[in-house]
Scaffold this motif. Sequence first.
Motif, PDB file in Angstrom:
ATOM      1  N   GLN A 425       0.833  -1.212   0.000  1.00 41.93           N
ATOM      2  CA  GLN A 425       0.000   0.000   0.000  1.00 41.93           C
ATOM      3  C   GLN A 425       0.862   1.254   0.000  1.00 41.93           C
ATOM      4  O   GLN A 425       0.577   2.223  -0.710  1.00 41.93           O
ATOM      5  N   ALA A 426       1.925   1.244   0.805  1.00 37.61           N
ATOM      6  CA  ALA A 426       2.823   2.398   0.835  1.00 37.61           C
ATOM      7  C   ALA A 426       3.511   2.592  -0.505  1.00 37.61           C
ATOM      8  O   ALA A 426       3.681   3.719  -0.986  1.00 37.61           O
ATOM      9  N   LYS A 427       3.912   1.477  -1.151  1.00 42.49           N
ATOM     10  CA  LYS A 427       4.586   1.566  -2.453  1.00 42.49           C
ATOM     11  C   LYS A 427       3.637   2.146  -3.502  1.00 42.49           C
ATOM     12  O   LYS A 427       4.018   2.994  -4.304  1.00 42.49           O
ATOM     13  N   ARG A 428       2.377   1.675  -3.504  1.00 38.79           N
ATOM     14  CA  ARG A 428       1.417   2.203  -4.475  1.00 38.79           C
ATOM     15  C   ARG A 428       1.153   3.678  -4.242  1.00 38.79           C
ATOM     16  O   ARG A 428       0.988   4.461  -5.183  1.00 38.79           O
ATOM     17  N   ALA A 429       1.115   4.097  -2.981  1.00 41.50           N
ATOM     18  CA  ALA A 429       0.900   5.505  -2.685  1.00 41.50           C
ATOM     19  C   ALA A 429       2.039   6.358  -3.233  1.00 41.50           C
ATOM     20  O   ALA A 429       1.823   7.435  -3.798  1.00 41.50           O
ATOM     21  N   VAL A 430       3.286   5.865  -3.083  1.00 39.39           N
ATOM     22  CA  VAL A 430       4.436   6.593  -3.626  1.00 39.39           C
ATOM     23  C   VAL A 430       4.353   6.674  -5.137  1.00 39.39           C
ATOM     24  O   VAL A 430       4.634   7.708  -5.757  1.00 39.39           O
TER      25      VAL A 430
END
Length: 451
Positions: A425-430
């Motif tokens: 989720q954090a990677k997709r947000a970035v």
Amino acid sequence: MAWLTRIVADEQVEYRLKEQAGCAVVEAGEGETVVLGDTGSPAVDYRLRLEGGAALVWMGSELEVLGLDEGIALDEEGKAAARRIMAGCHPATGARLVTSRTSVRAHEKAQLTTARLVEAIEQAAEEQGVTAAGLFDGKPKQLRVFQAQQRNVNRFGEAHRMQVVTLHKLARAAGLHLADAYDETADAEAEAAKAEATARELAARLDQQAATGRPTRGQQFAAEAGQILDQAETHLATAREHERTSAAAAGHAEERASQLSKLAESEGKSRLALRLAGTSLKEQRELTQRLTAERAAYWNLVADSWRDARQALDKAWETVRDSRIAQPLGAADQPVPDRADKAAERFLEMRSTASRHGHSMDKRDRDDVSRAARRAGKFRTLAASHRAQAAHARAEKVLRATIAERFPELHDREMTGRRTVQQEQAKRAVQHQQAAVAQPQPAQSRGQSRK
């Protein structure tokens, strides 16, 4: 260009609740500095002149939503209502109106139970698969504070409390928001109790007024408006008398002018013709002088009476315009009527307006009881929802602890999967943020952006 400054301190609110707020000169109270005598400078004397009408009044088209009346001067009760509004509360009920986390500042001495934040930090550490100390990596000072509070909670339990400012710093250091660490049930219950108390107080006041025959707020307003209009009509009667005097004097002056016109027709006649007409040249001359003097006197009386009528009319209008009921009656900033009959029509309309406004005030008071009761029910429902959520969270926590104890391998796999999902989720947000930067929106001109 205008600059808008946020009012964030209580001192700023009190400053603006002064009668002049630094913008006018008013009579000084006992113990205050005053300027005595002529300064010798016209510019300084002009700026130090006393100004009337410096009372604070309510302004705004949406005041009725809060149960206030536009144009009403602020007394001590009104200033207390203004303080409640600036604190984000309803001026009459005191109910919280602003619910944003960042819109209400906590008092510097406000305290909360420390155990809730300690539990939230421990739960966040468990969810991330690290120790509680791991959330404070690189923050040794806040780590020491957290460890000290852990010991205090173990020792004192729910009785231990800390200031909100310190708790906020501790939560922020752990990557949490302070509001997320506390159950909102107590706040909802408190708001519900406050709304119920307000509803009871308002209902009791209305019932007592009905039982004792005391006038309601609307009746008091209508009575005050009637007294002010009675005072205004006293000046209006004086204005009418002066207008009648002026009209009568104008008639006499016109009559003298007509007589002088007839005398002017007989000028140039011989003495014999005048004698045959029963008069003489001397009598004609004396009559002309007398009529001329009387005509001038009557015209002077016309001017004096008209001036006195205007002064009385100004006093009548100022009696209403400078009162605290001017805005509701529609007299604020309105020009003085040019005749007494027009002013009388306006005063008659104002009496009708005062009666309707008084009825609307009483209706709002009755509606306030219903609104407070509905607000109480809303917060009772909200509190029940928070209690259910808290019970669910506690049950889930117990279940996780049981799984970790009885099935450690399953617990480890679940925690590993949870961390993987959070990392994705954090990677997709970035990636979304990078894409937004790579494809910026079309720039707007300054003029368009202002629109």
